[in-house]
Design a protein around this motif. Sequence first.
Motif, PDB file in Angstrom:
ATOM      1  N   TRP A  72       0.835  -1.201   0.000  1.00  0.00           N
ATOM      2  CA  TRP A  72       0.000   0.000   0.000  1.00  0.00           C
ATOM      3  C   TRP A  72       0.879   1.265   0.000  1.00  0.00           C
ATOM      4  N   LEU A  73       1.834   1.304   0.925  1.00  0.00           N
ATOM      5  CA  LEU A  73       2.669   2.500   1.033  1.00  0.00           C
ATOM      6  C   LEU A  73       3.621   2.645  -0.160  1.00  0.00           C
ATOM      7  N   LYS A  74       4.003   1.538  -0.765  1.00  0.00           N
ATOM      8  CA  LYS A  74       4.803   1.621  -1.997  1.00  0.00           C
ATOM      9  C   LYS A  74       3.986   2.357  -3.057  1.00  0.00           C
ATOM     10  N   ALA A  75       2.715   1.950  -3.188  1.00  0.00           N
ATOM     11  CA  ALA A  75       1.851   2.582  -4.188  1.00  0.00           C
ATOM     12  C   ALA A  75       1.696   4.070  -3.883  1.00  0.00           C
ATOM     13  N   PHE A  78       4.947   6.000  -4.574  1.00  0.00           N
ATOM     14  CA  PHE A  78       5.202   6.112  -6.014  1.00  0.00           C
ATOM     15  C   PHE A  78       4.298   7.181  -6.627  1.00  0.00           C
ATOM     16  N   ALA A  79       3.008   7.117  -6.293  1.00  0.00           N
ATOM     17  CA  ALA A  79       2.049   8.073  -6.859  1.00  0.00           C
ATOM     18  C   ALA A  79       2.397   9.488  -6.417  1.00  0.00           C
ATOM     19  N   ASN A  99       2.302  -4.052 -10.499  1.00  0.00           N
ATOM     20  CA  ASN A  99       2.177  -4.226  -9.059  1.00  0.00           C
ATOM     21  C   ASN A  99       3.148  -3.265  -8.370  1.00  0.00           C
ATOM     22  N   PRO A 100       2.750  -2.674  -7.224  1.00  0.00           N
ATOM     23  CA  PRO A 100       3.633  -1.716  -6.539  1.00  0.00           C
ATOM     24  C   PRO A 100       5.032  -2.260  -6.242  1.00  0.00           C
ATOM     25  N   ILE A 255      -4.894  10.416  -5.090  1.00  0.00           N
ATOM     26  CA  ILE A 255      -3.805   9.468  -4.796  1.00  0.00           C
ATOM     27  C   ILE A 255      -4.333   8.361  -3.876  1.00  0.00           C
ATOM     28  N   LEU A 256      -5.094   8.778  -2.862  1.00  0.00           N
ATOM     29  CA  LEU A 256      -5.616   7.767  -1.924  1.00  0.00           C
ATOM     30  C   LEU A 256      -6.566   6.810  -2.636  1.00  0.00           C
ATOM     31  N   GLU A 257      -7.316   7.331  -3.565  1.00  0.00           N
ATOM     32  CA  GLU A 257      -8.286   6.498  -4.284  1.00  0.00           C
ATOM     33  C   GLU A 257      -7.576   5.467  -5.179  1.00  0.00           C
ATOM     34  N   ILE A 258      -6.580   5.942  -5.924  1.00  0.00           N
ATOM     35  CA  ILE A 258      -5.903   5.015  -6.856  1.00  0.00           C
ATOM     36  C   ILE A 258      -5.155   3.926  -6.062  1.00  0.00           C
ATOM     37  N   CYS A 259      -4.727   4.284  -4.837  1.00  0.00           N
ATOM     38  CA  CYS A 259      -3.965   3.326  -4.009  1.00  0.00           C
ATOM     39  C   CYS A 259      -4.831   2.540  -3.028  1.00  0.00           C
ATOM     40  N   SER A 260      -6.142   2.749  -3.074  1.00  0.00           N
ATOM     41  CA  SER A 260      -7.009   2.081  -2.083  1.00  0.00           C
ATOM     42  C   SER A 260      -7.022   0.566  -2.301  1.00  0.00           C
ATOM     43  N   PHE A 261      -7.318  -0.146  -1.241  1.00  0.00           N
ATOM     44  CA  PHE A 261      -7.377  -1.607  -1.313  1.00  0.00           C
ATOM     45  C   PHE A 261      -8.359  -2.038  -2.403  1.00  0.00           C
ATOM     46  N   ASP A 262      -9.548  -1.422  -2.390  1.00  0.00           N
ATOM     47  CA  ASP A 262     -10.582  -1.806  -3.363  1.00  0.00           C
ATOM     48  C   ASP A 262     -10.097  -1.613  -4.791  1.00  0.00           C
ATOM     49  N   HIS A 263      -9.438  -0.481  -5.021  1.00  0.00           N
ATOM     50  CA  HIS A 263      -9.012  -0.202  -6.388  1.00  0.00           C
ATOM     51  C   HIS A 263      -7.862  -1.110  -6.817  1.00  0.00           C
ATOM     52  N   LEU A 264      -6.809  -1.135  -5.993  1.00  0.00           N
ATOM     53  CA  LEU A 264      -5.621  -1.914  -6.383  1.00  0.00           C
ATOM     54  C   LEU A 264      -5.927  -3.412  -6.482  1.00  0.00           C
ATOM     55  N   SER A 265      -6.690  -3.915  -5.513  1.00  0.00           N
ATOM     56  CA  SER A 265      -6.887  -5.376  -5.462  1.00  0.00           C
ATOM     57  C   SER A 265      -7.752  -5.875  -6.624  1.00  0.00           C
ATOM     58  N   LYS A 266      -8.485  -4.965  -7.264  1.00  0.00           N
ATOM     59  CA  LYS A 266      -9.356  -5.395  -8.366  1.00  0.00           C
ATOM     60  C   LYS A 266      -8.735  -5.192  -9.744  1.00  0.00           C
TER      61      LYS A 266
END
Length: 320
Positions: A72-75, A78-79, A99-100, A255-266
């Motif tokens: 999560w924090l890598k993403a 980076f962003a 992947n981050p 930034i928080l949205e693009i890195c959110s669990f819901d967004h990244l995991s899907k």
Amino acid sequence: KYLKQDELTQECKELLSTLPTEKGWVASTFYKYQGFWHPCRHLQGILSCQKHFQAQDTDIILVSTPKSGTTWLKAILFALLNRTRFPISQKNHPLLSNNPHVLVPFLEIKLYLEQENPDLSSIVSPRLFSTHMPDVSLPKSVHDSQCKLVYLCRNPKDTLISLWSFTNKLRLQEMGTNSLEEASERFCGGVSMYGPFWDHVLGYWEESLKNPEKVLFLKYEEIKEQPKLCLEKLACFLGCPFSLKEEIEGVVDDILEICSFDHLSKLQVNMEGKLPSGENCNLFFRKGEVGDSKNYLSPEMEERLDKICKEKLDGSGLQF
Ligand code: A3P
């Protein structure tokens, strides 16, 4: 890509023969080096990194305890750091197809594991790396330079459950799984990946108190609770605060949205992709919640962990 025992350097082989050992969590043996437990291939990466890595003043290194939300924090980092080069709204933002862990490589378990002395000269500054190494094991140039460290940890109960679940998925089927009782016992005794957990956390906690310009200490729970505030703090710490214009335009939320669990995991890359080292990317996205350990730990296990945590952190000013 990973080294086998016979691919270790002579120096590493000699060192291994002198170190205390324990059974590992996934497959290989754990060795205790500079007070912390590592499988031999990680140790090879640590040794090469200690020997060859030259930190630059502009480097940013994300340091974390395993399973504390590193991905999560890598993403996020980076962003954040690349927000001019890669605007968040960009249709082909690198986070949408990588992947981050690919965008922010680990020093000792990627770069210095694959090559003893990798050529990092083509990486544009500020270079962003990550590591799980404890403070005592960081290469000397990291301490000597003005590079910045962002440290991330997580409450020990959720860390344990995440680690137990992750390492069981990495085990070969014929090896069976580790029971939670065993995992909890070993975690409490300090024998876990990059453990003892408390020594890892305390090492960086103390550094962050001594040198707040160099080390920013963050907790997973804190970011979950106040993501905007944490991201703004992170940006200030790294010398790239959000401008008023960016605040008004909603860049922090984006930034928080693009890195959110819901967004990244899907994202397809994270659901179906594999890291170059072979792990399925989806292993890094399980539940992403605070307090999930309640669903697994018995009251006795919780009590024991709470007690150890209180004892170890007593007087430090740090709490979980
Ligand atoms: P859980 O196993 O509790 O779900 P690491 O990245 O250090 O390996 O940590 C993995 C943990 O972070 C996992 O916790 C994972 O689900 C969670 N995680 C991964 N991506 C996340 C995100 N974008 N937001 C919040 N948590 C995330």
